[in-house]
Design an enzyme around this catalytic site. Structure first.
Site, mmCIF file in Angstrom:
data_model
loop_
_atom_site.group_PDB
_atom_site.id
_atom_site.type_symbol
_atom_site.label_atom_id
_atom_site.label_comp_id
_atom_site.label_asym_id
_atom_site.label_seq_id
_atom_site.Cartn_x
_atom_site.Cartn_y
_atom_site.Cartn_z
ATOM 1 N N GLU B 367 40.707 -56.183 26.413
ATOM 2 C CA GLU B 367 41.131 -57.285 25.517
ATOM 3 C C GLU B 367 41.377 -58.570 26.303
ATOM 4 O OE1 GLU B 367 40.457 -55.603 22.019
ATOM 5 O OE2 GLU B 367 41.214 -57.631 22.276
ATOM 6 N N THR B 369 40.998 -59.787 30.561
ATOM 7 C CA THR B 369 41.730 -59.476 31.788
ATOM 8 C C THR B 369 42.908 -60.447 31.976
ATOM 9 O OG1 THR B 369 40.363 -60.983 33.060
ATOM 10 C CG2 THR B 369 39.609 -58.689 32.948
ATOM 11 N N GLU B 371 43.306 -62.309 34.358
ATOM 12 C CA GLU B 371 42.757 -63.572 34.888
ATOM 13 C C GLU B 371 42.241 -64.462 33.751
ATOM 14 O OE1 GLU B 371 42.092 -60.483 36.096
ATOM 15 O OE2 GLU B 371 43.477 -60.752 37.768
#
Lengths: 250, 387
Positions: B367, B369, B371
């Site tokens: 869903e 990351t 990042e």
């Protein structure tokens, strides 16, 4: 049979580790999770099953307690009770007062059956049901673990020390629910949403003409003593030895 | 600001928690040991979930769901998250909200049966070459008379092993934009068993035993134009309008699991004696507990805040990203510290901690990351400054 009245008490949730107030005046309730007394849940579940078998038409949940007890009545309504009555009081009341209050409701509602939990898990008094039956002048069947209804007669199986006792009572009567009577259902999500629209009437002791009894006085409350640390034994022989030393077996 | 729960919310939490505790948790050990959620067990638990009204509770009331607002739905998800993913997701199914975009016959064929638990959906977006860069997808759907012909491979597709149909995203064209060529994406509803469409076993993975990801292969798979969900070329618009707050689902289930881990750690810290006292009295343990509780509460408030804003239609992409990011990173920390407090015992499979610790890892990846979430948050901050 037409109406069943079910008693619903707001108690500290059974999962909560209760703490005694520092001054020993009672149990600390601030911010503590409250729930429906588990035996009352069983009582309500039994009433719902009776109604689902077509043997009753209306279930009324009644609670005596603070305004917040509406939460527990909403739970009863979500479980399937048709309507609810709260007898509002901010005072701690004893079983006799609760029985008088229930009797006042009974006089208006004229139920064919009253089911209560065998006891509440807070004070463990187990008196409201029997007192109510006595005041009402109707039969009582306590610690019920199986209930069948045939017209105006109820057959009750009770778990007693010697085994199972089966008794019959004429209705109307007061029955108190034991642990093994049934397993309460999960409250269904859609029913939770519908419970908001069900009727919940609020009255109070004065309106019902009930005065607060003061036969009981809580003198002091204290926590049970912490259990002493146990010992580990290697085998059964050592266990028997240890029990003998303590004089627990001969 | 009002933070208290309504009577309905309290009851929904209780009934969901009771169901999770009494119906699902007793099967955790079996699913963990075998790596499989037996189909007959799944069917039995699913029937109970439907009976309790917990199944598809995420869906609106007018299509047969519970019609929960987002805050209440998050509270429900949080309770489900306390147990293993395969048990709660495969037994207490939450059909994709995107199915609400179904029109006409699609509603009878896909939407309503999914809400009733008769059919199961899965959603296929990710490809071997298109993870975070989802628009880089290579699966194509080419119009041919009254049909579309689909070719390509999807992977990491959750639930495809027991789904009846897939909500598939495929490229149906290209357009040139300010930043070069951009693919136009369309969403399709494709039944399992459609000729040219094969589901293959996916990869074994570290998190969520009993749950499977699959590989979907399309070779000249022909579907009618009526299989298009929403409008042609507007797959992402459909997803954005209907998919709902899926990141809040990850956040909420992570919070539920962290709560369970923290409760176990607290219990252990109070019971375990070393050097003549409770280990919880050592500052090395007690400060861990305090930090865990603090992080958990922060994540919960962020998530409830995002859910509330979602209901008010004022939630931003950043709100969703912050909730997901905080909750999943909090879970990683809480799971790890709960295990640390247990010492060697924490690593044993007899306790749910090593599972919670393994399961926590995926939450920072799927869903979006961590990042990508940080990218979303920072981009929203910099954009007004010309970033």
């Amino acid at each position: 049979m037409q109406k069943i009245i079910v008693g619903i008490k707001r108690v500290v949730d059974y999962n909560v580790r209760v703490r005694v107030k520092p001054d020993g005046s009672g149990v600390a309730l601030d911010g503590v999770k409250m729930s429906v007394n588990p035996f009352d849940e069983i009582a309500l579940e039994e009433a719902l099953r009776i109604k689902e078998r077509g043997e009753a038409t209306e279930i009324i949940a009644v609670s005596i307690g603070p305004d917040d007890a509406q939460q527990q009545l909403r739970t009863a309504l979500a479980m399937g009770a048709d309507r609810a009555i709260l007898v509002k009081t901010d005072q701690a009341i004893e079983p006799l007062t609760a029985a008088h209050a229930l009797l006042a409701i009974i006089k208006t509602e004229q139920p064919d059956l009253v089911i209560v939990g065998k006891q509440a898990i807070d004070d463990d008094a187990a008196q409201t049901g029997p007192m109510l039956a006595a005041l009402w002048g109707r039969p009582q069947a306590t610690f019920c673990s199986k209930l069948t209804i045939n017209g105006t007669v109820a057959t009750i199986v009770r778990e007693v020390d010697a085994g199972l006792e089966t008794i019959e009572v004429d209705l109307p009567a007061v029955i108190s629910a034991d642990l093994r009577l049934n397993e309460p259902r999960y409250v269904k999500l859609p029913d939770i949403m519908k419970a908001k629209k069900k009727q919940l009437d609020v009255t109070d002791l004065a309106t019902l003409g009930v005065s607060i009894d003061d036969g009981l006085k809580t003198v002091h409350t204290e926590a049970p003593k912490a259990r002493a640390k146990g010992i580990l034994v290697k085998d059964v022989a050592e266990l028997v030895d240890a029990l003998k030393k303590k004089g627990l077996v001969s | 600001m009002e933070f208290s729960l309504s009577d309905e919310q309290r009851m929904i939490i209780k009934t969901t928690r009771d169901f999770v505790t009494h119906e699902l948790m007793p099967h955790e050990a079996e699913v963990e040991a075998t790596g499989v959620l037996r189909p007959e067990l799944q069917a039995a638990l699913k029937a109970k979930a439907i009976d309790a009204g917990l199944y598809a509770a995420n869906m609106p009331a007018d299509v047969g769901g519970a019609g929960l607002d987002t805050v209440t739905w998050v509270l429900y998800e949080k309770e489900l998250g306390r147990t293993g993913y395969a048990l709660h997701y495969n037994c207490v199914g939450r059909p994709s909200n995107i199915l609400c975009a179904c029109v006409g016959e699609q509603r009878e064929k896909y939407l309503y049966p999914s809400v009733r638990g008769e059919r199961v959906d899965c959603l296929a977006m990710t490809e071997p070459g298109a993870g975070s860069d989802v628009r880089g997808m290579k699966t194509t759907a080419v119009a041919d008379k009254d049909d579309f012909v689909i070719n390509g491979t999807k992977h990491f597709i959750s639930h495809a092993d027991h789904a009846d149909f897939v909500i598939l995203f495929a490229a149906t064209g290209e357009e040139s934009g300010p930043r070069g060529i951009k693919k136009k994406i369309t969403a399709f509803l494709v039944d399992m068993g459609t000729p040219g469409f094969v589901v293959r076993d996916g990869y074994r993975n570290v998190s969520h035993r009993g749950y499977n990801n699959c590989i979907l292969e399309f070779n000249d798979c022909r579907v009618p134009k009526s299989a298009v969900l929403g409008q042609v070329h507007e797959g992402f618009e459909v997803a954005n309008s209907w998919l709902g707050a899926t990141r809040l689902q990850v956040a909420a289930t992570s919070i539920g699991r962290a709560e369970r881990a923290l409760a176990l750690a607290t219990e252990w810290a109070a019971q375990r004696q070393q050097f003549g006292q409770q280990i919880g009295k050592f500052q090395g343990v007690s400060f861990k507990l305090a930090d865990m509780a603090l992080e958990l509460r922060a994540a919960e408030l962020l998530t409830l805040d995002a859910a509330w804003k979602f209901d008010q239609k004022i939630a931003t992409d950043s709100d969703m990203a912050m909730a997901k990011l905080k909750a999943t990173e909090m879970l990683a920390m809480v799971a790890d510290e709960a295990l640390q407090i247990h010492g060697g015992m924490g690593l044993m499979s007899d306790l749910p901690l090593e599972r919670i610790w393994r399961d926590a890892r995926i939450e920072r990846i799927w869903e979006g990351t961590s990042e990508i979430q940080r990218h979303i948050i920072s981009r929203a901050m910099l954009r007004p400054h010309g970033g």
